[in-house]
Design a protein around this motif. Structure first.
Motif, PDB file in Angstrom:
ATOM      1  N   ASP A  21       0.842  -1.190   0.000  1.00 39.98           N
ATOM      2  CA  ASP A  21       0.000   0.000   0.000  1.00 39.98           C
ATOM      3  C   ASP A  21       0.881   1.245   0.000  1.00 39.98           C
ATOM      4  O   ASP A  21       1.026   1.929   0.996  1.00 39.98           O
ATOM      5  CB  ASP A  21      -0.907  -0.017   1.236  1.00 39.98           C
ATOM      6  CG  ASP A  21      -1.862   1.157   1.251  1.00 39.98           C
ATOM      7  OD1 ASP A  21      -2.137   1.714   0.174  1.00 39.98           O
ATOM      8  OD2 ASP A  21      -2.316   1.510   2.353  1.00 39.98           O
ATOM      9  N   THR A  22       1.495   1.545  -1.132  1.00 43.15           N
ATOM     10  CA  THR A  22       2.432   2.651  -1.225  1.00 43.15           C
ATOM     11  C   THR A  22       2.070   3.530  -2.399  1.00 43.15           C
ATOM     12  O   THR A  22       1.368   3.131  -3.322  1.00 43.15           O
ATOM     13  CB  THR A  22       3.868   2.139  -1.413  1.00 43.15           C
ATOM     14  OG1 THR A  22       3.912   1.303  -2.574  1.00 43.15           O
ATOM     15  CG2 THR A  22       4.329   1.332  -0.213  1.00 43.15           C
ATOM     16  N   VAL A  23       2.567   4.752  -2.371  1.00 41.52           N
ATOM     17  CA  VAL A  23       2.311   5.688  -3.452  1.00 41.52           C
ATOM     18  C   VAL A  23       3.292   5.425  -4.583  1.00 41.52           C
ATOM     19  O   VAL A  23       4.376   4.892  -4.399  1.00 41.52           O
ATOM     20  CB  VAL A  23       2.457   7.139  -2.962  1.00 41.52           C
ATOM     21  CG1 VAL A  23       1.423   7.447  -1.905  1.00 41.52           C
ATOM     22  CG2 VAL A  23       3.859   7.390  -2.422  1.00 41.52           C
ATOM     23  N   THR A  24       2.898   5.806  -5.799  1.00 39.94           N
ATOM     24  CA  THR A  24       3.775   5.646  -6.938  1.00 39.94           C
ATOM     25  C   THR A  24       4.897   6.673  -6.862  1.00 39.94           C
ATOM     26  O   THR A  24       4.648   7.873  -6.798  1.00 39.94           O
ATOM     27  CB  THR A  24       2.983   5.841  -8.238  1.00 39.94           C
ATOM     28  OG1 THR A  24       1.928   4.908  -8.284  1.00 39.94           O
ATOM     29  CG2 THR A  24       3.879   5.637  -9.438  1.00 39.94           C
ATOM     30  N   PRO A  25       6.157   6.280  -6.875  1.00 47.36           N
ATOM     31  CA  PRO A  25       7.250   7.228  -6.742  1.00 47.36           C
ATOM     32  C   PRO A  25       7.378   8.102  -7.982  1.00 47.36           C
ATOM     33  O   PRO A  25       7.245   7.631  -9.086  1.00 47.36           O
ATOM     34  CB  PRO A  25       8.483   6.335  -6.564  1.00 47.36           C
ATOM     35  CG  PRO A  25       8.093   5.045  -7.187  1.00 47.36           C
ATOM     36  CD  PRO A  25       6.614   4.889  -6.952  1.00 47.36           C
ATOM     37  N   SER A  26       7.666   9.368  -7.788  1.00 46.06           N
ATOM     38  CA  SER A  26       7.804  10.301  -8.900  1.00 46.06           C
ATOM     39  C   SER A  26       9.261  10.667  -9.143  1.00 46.06           C
ATOM     40  O   SER A  26       9.565  11.444 -10.022  1.00 46.06           O
ATOM     41  CB  SER A  26       6.989  11.572  -8.621  1.00 46.06           C
ATOM     42  OG  SER A  26       7.417  12.170  -7.407  1.00 46.06           O
ATOM     43  N   SER A  27      10.155  10.107  -8.363  1.00 44.53           N
ATOM     44  CA  SER A  27      11.571  10.413  -8.514  1.00 44.53           C
ATOM     45  C   SER A  27      12.380   9.272  -7.939  1.00 44.53           C
ATOM     46  O   SER A  27      11.839   8.356  -7.310  1.00 44.53           O
ATOM     47  CB  SER A  27      11.913  11.712  -7.774  1.00 44.53           C
ATOM     48  OG  SER A  27      11.726  11.553  -6.388  1.00 44.53           O
ATOM     49  N   ARG A  28      13.674   9.302  -8.163  1.00 48.97           N
ATOM     50  CA  ARG A  28      14.548   8.282  -7.596  1.00 48.97           C
ATOM     51  C   ARG A  28      14.481   8.289  -6.080  1.00 48.97           C
ATOM     52  O   ARG A  28      14.459   7.239  -5.437  1.00 48.97           O
ATOM     53  CB  ARG A  28      15.987   8.515  -8.052  1.00 48.97           C
ATOM     54  CG  ARG A  28      16.971   7.462  -7.542  1.00 48.97           C
ATOM     55  CD  ARG A  28      18.345   7.657  -8.138  1.00 48.97           C
ATOM     56  NE  ARG A  28      18.306   7.475  -9.583  1.00 48.97           N
ATOM     57  CZ  ARG A  28      19.381   7.605 -10.376  1.00 48.97           C
ATOM     58  NH1 ARG A  28      20.555   7.924  -9.841  1.00 48.97           N
ATOM     59  NH2 ARG A  28      19.284   7.425 -11.658  1.00 48.97           N
ATOM     60  N   SER A  89      -2.523   1.429   7.372  1.00 45.28           N
ATOM     61  CA  SER A  89      -2.626   0.805   6.052  1.00 45.28           C
ATOM     62  C   SER A  89      -3.574  -0.388   6.090  1.00 45.28           C
ATOM     63  O   SER A  89      -4.409  -0.573   5.194  1.00 45.28           O
ATOM     64  CB  SER A  89      -1.240   0.358   5.581  1.00 45.28           C
ATOM     65  OG  SER A  89      -0.366   1.454   5.438  1.00 45.28           O
ATOM     66  N   THR A  90      -3.458  -1.199   7.139  1.00 40.91           N
ATOM     67  CA  THR A  90      -4.295  -2.392   7.260  1.00 40.91           C
ATOM     68  C   THR A  90      -5.762  -2.023   7.412  1.00 40.91           C
ATOM     69  O   THR A  90      -6.637  -2.585   6.736  1.00 40.91           O
ATOM     70  CB  THR A  90      -3.843  -3.231   8.473  1.00 40.91           C
ATOM     71  OG1 THR A  90      -2.442  -3.488   8.378  1.00 40.91           O
ATOM     72  CG2 THR A  90      -4.593  -4.553   8.524  1.00 40.91           C
ATOM     73  N   THR A  91      -6.063  -1.076   8.292  1.00 42.83           N
ATOM     74  CA  THR A  91      -7.456  -0.704   8.534  1.00 42.83           C
ATOM     75  C   THR A  91      -8.076  -0.012   7.319  1.00 42.83           C
ATOM     76  O   THR A  91      -9.247  -0.232   7.011  1.00 42.83           O
ATOM     77  CB  THR A  91      -7.587   0.206   9.770  1.00 42.83           C
ATOM     78  OG1 THR A  91      -6.718   1.338   9.626  1.00 42.83           O
ATOM     79  CG2 THR A  91      -7.241  -0.549  11.034  1.00 42.83           C
ATOM     80  N   ASN A  92      -7.284   0.802   6.620  1.00 43.56           N
ATOM     81  CA  ASN A  92      -7.815   1.459   5.427  1.00 43.56           C
ATOM     82  C   ASN A  92      -8.206   0.445   4.372  1.00 43.56           C
ATOM     83  O   ASN A  92      -9.254   0.572   3.718  1.00 43.56           O
ATOM     84  CB  ASN A  92      -6.793   2.449   4.864  1.00 43.56           C
ATOM     85  CG  ASN A  92      -6.742   3.741   5.656  1.00 43.56           C
ATOM     86  OD1 ASN A  92      -7.647   4.056   6.421  1.00 43.56           O
ATOM     87  ND2 ASN A  92      -5.677   4.508   5.481  1.00 43.56           N
ATOM     88  N   ARG A  93      -7.376  -0.568   4.195  1.00 45.66           N
ATOM     89  CA  ARG A  93      -7.698  -1.611   3.229  1.00 45.66           C
ATOM     90  C   ARG A  93      -8.954  -2.375   3.652  1.00 45.66           C
ATOM     91  O   ARG A  93      -9.808  -2.701   2.825  1.00 45.66           O
ATOM     92  CB  ARG A  93      -6.523  -2.590   3.096  1.00 45.66           C
ATOM     93  CG  ARG A  93      -5.387  -2.063   2.231  1.00 45.66           C
ATOM     94  CD  ARG A  93      -4.217  -3.048   2.223  1.00 45.66           C
ATOM     95  NE  ARG A  93      -3.246  -2.655   1.227  1.00 45.66           N
ATOM     96  CZ  ARG A  93      -3.251  -3.071  -0.034  1.00 45.66           C
ATOM     97  NH1 ARG A  93      -4.199  -3.883  -0.445  1.00 45.66           N
ATOM     98  NH2 ARG A  93      -2.328  -2.659  -0.885  1.00 45.66           N
ATOM     99  N   PHE A  94      -9.050  -2.662   4.939  1.00 45.63           N
ATOM    100  CA  PHE A  94     -10.220  -3.389   5.434  1.00 45.63           C
ATOM    101  C   PHE A  94     -11.497  -2.574   5.238  1.00 45.63           C
ATOM    102  O   PHE A  94     -12.496  -3.082   4.740  1.00 45.63           O
ATOM    103  CB  PHE A  94     -10.028  -3.729   6.912  1.00 45.63           C
ATOM    104  CG  PHE A  94     -11.258  -4.296   7.558  1.00 45.63           C
ATOM    105  CD1 PHE A  94     -11.696  -5.568   7.246  1.00 45.63           C
ATOM    106  CD2 PHE A  94     -11.984  -3.546   8.475  1.00 45.63           C
ATOM    107  CE1 PHE A  94     -12.840  -6.098   7.826  1.00 45.63           C
ATOM    108  CE2 PHE A  94     -13.124  -4.062   9.057  1.00 45.63           C
ATOM    109  CZ  PHE A  94     -13.560  -5.340   8.738  1.00 45.63           C
ATOM    110  N   ILE A  95     -11.460  -1.306   5.623  1.00 44.75           N
ATOM    111  CA  ILE A  95     -12.643  -0.469   5.475  1.00 44.75           C
ATOM    112  C   ILE A  95     -13.024  -0.308   4.013  1.00 44.75           C
ATOM    113  O   ILE A  95     -14.209  -0.330   3.651  1.00 44.75           O
ATOM    114  CB  ILE A  95     -12.418   0.909   6.135  1.00 44.75           C
ATOM    115  CG1 ILE A  95     -12.400   0.765   7.658  1.00 44.75           C
ATOM    116  CG2 ILE A  95     -13.514   1.883   5.745  1.00 44.75           C
ATOM    117  CD1 ILE A  95     -13.732   0.403   8.263  1.00 44.75           C
ATOM    118  N   ASP A  96     -12.033  -0.122   3.154  1.00 46.46           N
ATOM    119  CA  ASP A  96     -12.321  -0.037   1.716  1.00 46.46           C
ATOM    120  C   ASP A  96     -13.055  -1.291   1.245  1.00 46.46           C
ATOM    121  O   ASP A  96     -14.012  -1.204   0.456  1.00 46.46           O
ATOM    122  CB  ASP A  96     -11.023   0.121   0.918  1.00 46.46           C
ATOM    123  CG  ASP A  96     -10.391   1.498   1.077  1.00 46.46           C
ATOM    124  OD1 ASP A  96     -11.087   2.423   1.547  1.00 46.46           O
ATOM    125  OD2 ASP A  96      -9.200   1.646   0.728  1.00 46.46           O
TER     126      ASP A  96
END
Length: 221
Positions: A21-28, A89-96
């Motif tokens: 559950d991570t954001v897409t990196p925009s840089s190195r 991260s875990t709770t957000n996925r569960f609620i979603d």
């Protein structure tokens, strides 16, 4: 309605996937930070699954993740911060997941059947994460202005459960009642501290606890 084992499998998949559950990196640099976070949370999850949560240290997490302690401490002040990120991260996925299941994607049949299924899902989730949830809850509880009813997890759960009870009323499954009070009381009974007390102190199994809650808040209303 799904079999309880299928509910358990869904929860396990959520926990296994949490570190992705991570954001897409925009840089190195962003890519490197994302990788550090993934490794840190993966190591923390593994350590928390195999050790008492109180015994896990920042040093262990750094060693297991292969991340320097300086790098770790720049991102997390203490073990509580790591746990907070992991459980968020875990709770957000569960609620979603349950928002999609009970409000967004699935038509509602019987409100009470849906309420019972949702209670099973929540207790499965709490059972899988009870130690971590309890630590985070106790950390927040020490804050002077902490109010559990305003926390996003509580609010989102309330917004899922309340319409199910309202639907049951409109569908003549139950008589009119105070939906707000009923849902708030139900949610308090699903807190990890309540579940842990009944399980560890009073000797309830997960099945007994779930059946008892459903008897009170599904059959009882």
């Amino acid at each position: 309605m799904k079999h309880p084992d299928e509910h358990q499998q869904e929860i396990r998949e959520l926990i296994k996937d949490v570190v992705t559950d991570t954001v897409t990196p925009s840089s190195r640099r962003g890519e490197r930070d994302t990788e550090y976070r993934r490794r840190i949370l993966s190591a923390a999850r593994m350590l928390l699954e195999t050790n008492d949560i109180e015994s896990v240290t920042m040093h262990q997490i750094a060693k297991e993740s292969g991340v320097g302690q300086g790098t770790l401490y720049r991102r997390y002040t203490h073990i509580g911060d790591v746990c907070s990120d992991l459980i968020k991260s875990t709770t957000n996925r569960f609620i979603d997941m349950i928002e999609d299941k009970y409000t967004n994607m699935h038509p509602i049949g019987s409100g009470l059947d849906q309420l019972s299924a949702c209670i099973h899902d929540v207790i499965d989730f709490v059972d899988e994460n009870v130690a971590l949830l309890s630590i985070i809850s106790s950390m927040h509880g020490e804050k002077r202005h902490y109010t559990i009813h305003k926390k996003p997890f509580f609010v989102r759960l309330r917004n899922i459960l309340a319409p199910l009870i309202q639907h049951a009323i409109q569908n003549n499954e139950i008589k009119d009642l105070d939906v707000t009070l009923t849902v708030n009381t139900l949610l308090i009974s699903l807190f990890p501290e309540q579940y842990l007390y009944h399980k560890d102190t009073l000797g309830y199994t997960k099945q007994q606890y779930t059946e008892g809650i459903c008897r009170l808040f599904v059959k009882g209303i």
